[in-house]
Design an enzyme around this catalytic site. Sequence first.
Site, short mmCIF file in Angstrom:
data_model
loop_
_atom_site.label_atom_id
_atom_site.label_comp_id
_atom_site.label_asym_id
_atom_site.label_seq_id
_atom_site.Cartn_x
_atom_site.Cartn_y
_atom_site.Cartn_z
CB THR A 108 -0.88 0.04 1.27
OG1 THR A 108 -0.01 0.16 2.41
CG2 THR A 108 -1.73 -1.20 1.41
CG ASP A 200 15.52 0.32 0.26
OD1 ASP A 200 16.10 0.77 1.28
OD2 ASP A 200 14.37 -0.14 0.30
CG ASP A 203 17.57 -2.72 1.37
OD1 ASP A 203 17.45 -2.99 2.58
OD2 ASP A 203 16.77 -3.11 0.50
N1 URA Z 1 12.77 4.92 -0.19
C1 URA Z 1 14.00 4.61 -0.68
O1 URA Z 1 14.87 4.17 0.05
N2 URA Z 1 14.23 4.84 -2.00
C2 URA Z 1 13.30 5.33 -2.84
O2 URA Z 1 13.59 5.52 -4.02
C3 URA Z 1 12.04 5.63 -2.30
C4 URA Z 1 11.79 5.42 -0.98
#
Ligand code: URA
Length: 209
Positions: A108, A200, A203
């Site tokens: 979501t 991300d 990550d």
């Molecule tokens: N969160 C992230 O870590 N990267 C994105 O591109 C969007 C949200």
Amino acid sequence: MQGVTVVKHPLVQHKLSLLRDKTRSTSGFRQLVREIAMLLAYEVTHELPMTTKRIETPLQAMDAPMIDGKKLVLAPILRAGIALSEGMLELIPSARVAHIGLYRDHDTLEAIEYFFKAPHDLADRLVIVTDPMLATGNSATAAIERLKARGAHDIRFVCLLAAPEGIAQMQALHPDVPIWTAAIDEKLNEKGYIVPGLGDAGDRIYGTH
Ligand code: URA
């Protein structure tokens, strides 16, 4: 854009390009986030109210400029926001820290809260919310809502990258919260990632991809 400061300093832009590169190592990525965070801390604090304090230099007394008011609060949105606030803490070591645990539901894209711990007197302090990515704006607006419910009313938001969609969401729900970012990217993709972006952020900071 009203309420949004894009920090165009060459050091910030150069380091941001290094950060975006998909071949950057985890340690290199983390180090760059800390360095950019320090530069963003410099920008976001440039208009703090000042006072003077009587001090003695080795030569004579003087009224020396000092930052006025209570120590400010850094409010990282867990977990990626921590790397930004740690870099900022290197420049502002006496800042207080409010941790806000939110994760994005992958289906979501809603922000789900799992942790909140903040100083009790938020109403008396400048609160700087940190999250590397302002994507949908769901996490940022949810975090700011929680901080406001606890009395905060002087709030700024700092990120590395912002999507136009995230900026629009922030300005619709919290028009009183100015944004500092190193860049405004093109858009969100269908999975809610900022493009061109950097992937991300959590990550890449913690090596969990
Ligand atoms: N969160 C992230 O870590 N990267 C994105 O591109 C969007 C949200």
